[in-house]
Design a protein around this motif. Structure first.
Motif, PDB file in Angstrom:
ATOM      1  N   ALA A 134     -11.716   9.503  -0.008  1.00 31.88           N
ATOM      2  CA  ALA A 134     -11.791   8.223   0.714  1.00 31.88           C
ATOM      3  C   ALA A 134     -11.366   7.039  -0.147  1.00 31.88           C
ATOM      4  O   ALA A 134     -11.873   5.923   0.010  1.00 31.88           O
ATOM      5  CB  ALA A 134     -13.201   8.001   1.260  1.00 31.88           C
ATOM      6  N   LEU A 135     -10.428   7.268  -1.061  1.00 33.17           N
ATOM      7  CA  LEU A 135      -9.895   6.153  -1.840  1.00 33.17           C
ATOM      8  C   LEU A 135      -9.034   5.267  -0.937  1.00 33.17           C
ATOM      9  O   LEU A 135      -8.421   5.737   0.017  1.00 33.17           O
ATOM     10  CB  LEU A 135      -9.054   6.674  -3.006  1.00 33.17           C
ATOM     11  N   LEU A 136      -9.004   3.999  -1.254  1.00 31.34           N
ATOM     12  CA  LEU A 136      -8.211   3.048  -0.479  1.00 31.34           C
ATOM     13  C   LEU A 136      -6.786   3.034  -1.034  1.00 31.34           C
ATOM     14  O   LEU A 136      -6.575   2.658  -2.193  1.00 31.34           O
ATOM     15  CB  LEU A 136      -8.827   1.654  -0.550  1.00 31.34           C
ATOM     16  N   GLN A 171      -4.838  15.746  -6.475  1.00 34.16           N
ATOM     17  CA  GLN A 171      -6.114  15.738  -5.765  1.00 34.16           C
ATOM     18  C   GLN A 171      -7.281  15.775  -6.736  1.00 34.16           C
ATOM     19  O   GLN A 171      -8.312  15.114  -6.524  1.00 34.16           O
ATOM     20  CB  GLN A 171      -6.202  16.915  -4.789  1.00 34.16           C
ATOM     21  N   GLY A 172      -7.150  16.539  -7.809  1.00 29.14           N
ATOM     22  CA  GLY A 172      -8.214  16.588  -8.804  1.00 29.14           C
ATOM     23  C   GLY A 172      -8.437  15.246  -9.475  1.00 29.14           C
ATOM     24  O   GLY A 172      -9.581  14.833  -9.716  1.00 29.14           O
ATOM     25  N   MET A 173      -7.356  14.539  -9.792  1.00 25.72           N
ATOM     26  CA  MET A 173      -7.475  13.213 -10.396  1.00 25.72           C
ATOM     27  C   MET A 173      -8.096  12.228  -9.415  1.00 25.72           C
ATOM     28  O   MET A 173      -8.936  11.393  -9.797  1.00 25.72           O
ATOM     29  CB  MET A 173      -6.106  12.733 -10.867  1.00 25.72           C
ATOM     30  N   ARG A 174      -7.711  12.316  -8.147  1.00 23.08           N
ATOM     31  CA  ARG A 174      -8.306  11.444  -7.129  1.00 23.08           C
ATOM     32  C   ARG A 174      -9.820  11.677  -7.044  1.00 23.08           C
ATOM     33  O   ARG A 174     -10.597  10.730  -6.894  1.00 23.08           O
ATOM     34  CB  ARG A 174      -7.657  11.692  -5.770  1.00 23.08           C
ATOM     35  N   GLN A 175     -10.229  12.939  -7.154  1.00 19.18           N
ATOM     36  CA  GLN A 175     -11.657  13.226  -7.070  1.00 19.18           C
ATOM     37  C   GLN A 175     -12.392  12.669  -8.285  1.00 19.18           C
ATOM     38  O   GLN A 175     -13.537  12.222  -8.167  1.00 19.18           O
ATOM     39  CB  GLN A 175     -11.885  14.740  -6.946  1.00 19.18           C
ATOM     40  N   ARG A 176     -11.750  12.663  -9.426  1.00 23.45           N
ATOM     41  CA  ARG A 176     -12.360  12.050 -10.609  1.00 23.45           C
ATOM     42  C   ARG A 176     -12.489  10.543 -10.451  1.00 23.45           C
ATOM     43  O   ARG A 176     -13.468   9.937 -10.895  1.00 23.45           O
ATOM     44  CB  ARG A 176     -11.543  12.406 -11.860  1.00 23.45           C
ATOM     45  N   VAL A 204      -6.044   2.358  -9.084  1.00 22.74           N
ATOM     46  CA  VAL A 204      -7.182   3.169  -9.518  1.00 22.74           C
ATOM     47  C   VAL A 204      -8.363   2.306  -9.926  1.00 22.74           C
ATOM     48  O   VAL A 204      -9.494   2.493  -9.437  1.00 22.74           O
ATOM     49  CB  VAL A 204      -6.748   4.101 -10.672  1.00 22.74           C
ATOM     50  N   ARG A 205      -8.154   1.364 -10.825  1.00 30.47           N
ATOM     51  CA  ARG A 205      -9.278   0.543 -11.290  1.00 30.47           C
ATOM     52  C   ARG A 205      -9.923  -0.207 -10.134  1.00 30.47           C
ATOM     53  O   ARG A 205     -11.149  -0.297 -10.039  1.00 30.47           O
ATOM     54  CB  ARG A 205      -8.813  -0.448 -12.356  1.00 30.47           C
ATOM     55  N   ARG A 206      -9.119  -0.744  -9.248  1.00 33.85           N
ATOM     56  CA  ARG A 206      -9.650  -1.515  -8.126  1.00 33.85           C
ATOM     57  C   ARG A 206     -10.440  -0.632  -7.165  1.00 33.85           C
ATOM     58  O   ARG A 206     -11.404  -1.094  -6.545  1.00 33.85           O
ATOM     59  CB  ARG A 206      -8.502  -2.217  -7.400  1.00 33.85           C
ATOM     60  N   ASN A 207     -10.083   0.640  -7.048  1.00 43.11           N
ATOM     61  CA  ASN A 207     -10.897   1.559  -6.255  1.00 43.11           C
ATOM     62  C   ASN A 207     -12.253   1.768  -6.907  1.00 43.11           C
ATOM     63  O   ASN A 207     -13.283   1.802  -6.223  1.00 43.11           O
ATOM     64  CB  ASN A 207     -10.177   2.887  -6.073  1.00 43.11           C
ATOM     65  N   VAL A 208     -12.276   1.925  -8.216  1.00 40.03           N
ATOM     66  CA  VAL A 208     -13.539   2.130  -8.924  1.00 40.03           C
ATOM     67  C   VAL A 208     -14.426   0.893  -8.793  1.00 40.03           C
ATOM     68  O   VAL A 208     -15.652   0.994  -8.714  1.00 40.03           O
ATOM     69  CB  VAL A 208     -13.282   2.481 -10.402  1.00 40.03           C
ATOM     70  N   GLU A 209     -13.821  -0.283  -8.733  1.00 41.75           N
ATOM     71  CA  GLU A 209     -14.576  -1.533  -8.658  1.00 41.75           C
ATOM     72  C   GLU A 209     -15.147  -1.823  -7.267  1.00 41.75           C
ATOM     73  O   GLU A 209     -15.964  -2.731  -7.115  1.00 41.75           O
ATOM     74  CB  GLU A 209     -13.677  -2.709  -9.050  1.00 41.75           C
ATOM     75  N   LEU A 210     -14.735  -1.061  -6.254  1.00 42.96           N
ATOM     76  CA  LEU A 210     -15.012  -1.445  -4.869  1.00 42.96           C
ATOM     77  C   LEU A 210     -16.492  -1.678  -4.594  1.00 42.96           C
ATOM     78  O   LEU A 210     -16.887  -2.709  -4.042  1.00 42.96           O
ATOM     79  CB  LEU A 210     -14.464  -0.376  -3.913  1.00 42.96           C
TER      80      LEU A 210
END
Length: 291
Positions: free
Chosen positions: A110-112, A161-166, A117-123
């Motif tokens: 469910a990443l945007l 996909q593995g990186m996205r899950q991380r 990447v960083r902005r997804n982690v910050e959400l």
């Protein structure tokens, strides 16, 4: 005192009905929960007398036949559903909506896609109005911990996909939740990537020790990751076994084939699960005959 059968593998072990591991300081408590959904003109009972305590920092997996109410129970713990009967408590208080102390992680990351990447982690921190400098600091720290710091400014659509899950793991744990609710978070991954992500998540969990409730259909995954595995009956879901996993940590993927104790746990759970799957099929056929 509530009672649930405690099952240990091996003929020398008896079922124990006088112990509930999560009673002392349980952050999550299901008290005789029953729940139904309305389908057309009839009510379908999904959970019946679901009774479970989960202790602080425990890793508890819930397994059972499809449709037995695993995800419904998870949703209740997170405040997305309310039981028709019984109680769901967080730190002794009724769950009444979502909480900043509880984080979800699902099968799809469910990443945007419009955020890097960083902005997804910050959400999540952004939603909670954490200052921008602190959001960036914490996001960068967690990207380092999941070994993705060099991809902080990357487009998430270009990640494996593995990186996205991380990234999803970092987005979940960066908020320092006390409880993490996980609904088959590794199910969409290939076998090798799934094994890697299991090890990665457990490494991070052992450092942070949030309480984890983990829904899965994979018995080996449940045994490998968990302190306890809770087996649910075919719909309507209720607990039929609560198995403490006394395997040493850190655990390795090799335990699946090399550990006799692992094999005993798997045999115990597989046998009980087969019984519940047969019961579910018999119930389905009976319902079709009555229709």
């Amino acid at each position: 005192m509530r009672q649930t059968s405690m099952v240990r593998p091996g003929p020398e072990s008896a079922q124990r009905k006088d112990e509930r591991p999560g009673q002392a300081g349980a952050p999550i408590s299901f008290g005789h929960v029953s729940h139904n959904f309305i389908h057309g003109d009839r009510a379908v009972l999904v959970l019946e007398d679901f009774d479970l305590d989960i202790a602080a920092s425990e890793f508890v997996s819930i397994v059972g036949p499809s449709g037995c109410g695993k995800t419904t129970a998870l949703s209740m713990a997170g405040g997305l559903e309310r039981p028709r009967a019984g109680s769901v408590l967080l730190d002794g208080e009724p769950v009444d909506g979502t909480s900043d102390d509880v984080a979800f992680m699902f099968a799809r990351d469910a990443l945007l896609p419009w955020r890097r990447v960083r902005r997804n982690v910050e959400l999540g921190m952004e939603v909670r109005h954490v200052p921008a400098a602190e959001r960036r600091r914490r996001a960068d720290e967690w990207l380092r911990r999941v070994r993705l710091e060099e991809f902080a400014d990357s487009d998430v659509l270009h990640l494996s996909q593995g990186m996205r899950q991380r990234v999803a793991i970092a987005r979940t744990l960066v908020q320092s939740p006390r409880v993490v609710l996980m609904d088959e978070p590794f199910a969409a991954l290939d076998a090798q990537t799934r094994a890697n992500q299991q090890q990665e998540f457990v490494r991070l969990w052992e450092a942070e020790r949030p309480t984890v409730v983990f829904v899965t259909h994979d018995l080996e995954e449940a045994i490998l990751l968990s302190d306890r595995v809770v087996l649910m009956a075919a719909r309507p879901g209720r607990i039929v076994a609560d198995l403490r996993i006394d395997l040493p940590r850190p655990r390795t993927q090799e335990m699946r084939t090399s550990s006799p104790e692992f094999a005993k746990y798997l045999e115990t759970l597989s046998g009980r699960l087969r019984e519940e799957v047969v019961a579910a099929e018999e119930r389905r056929q009976a319902e079709e005959e009555r229709a």
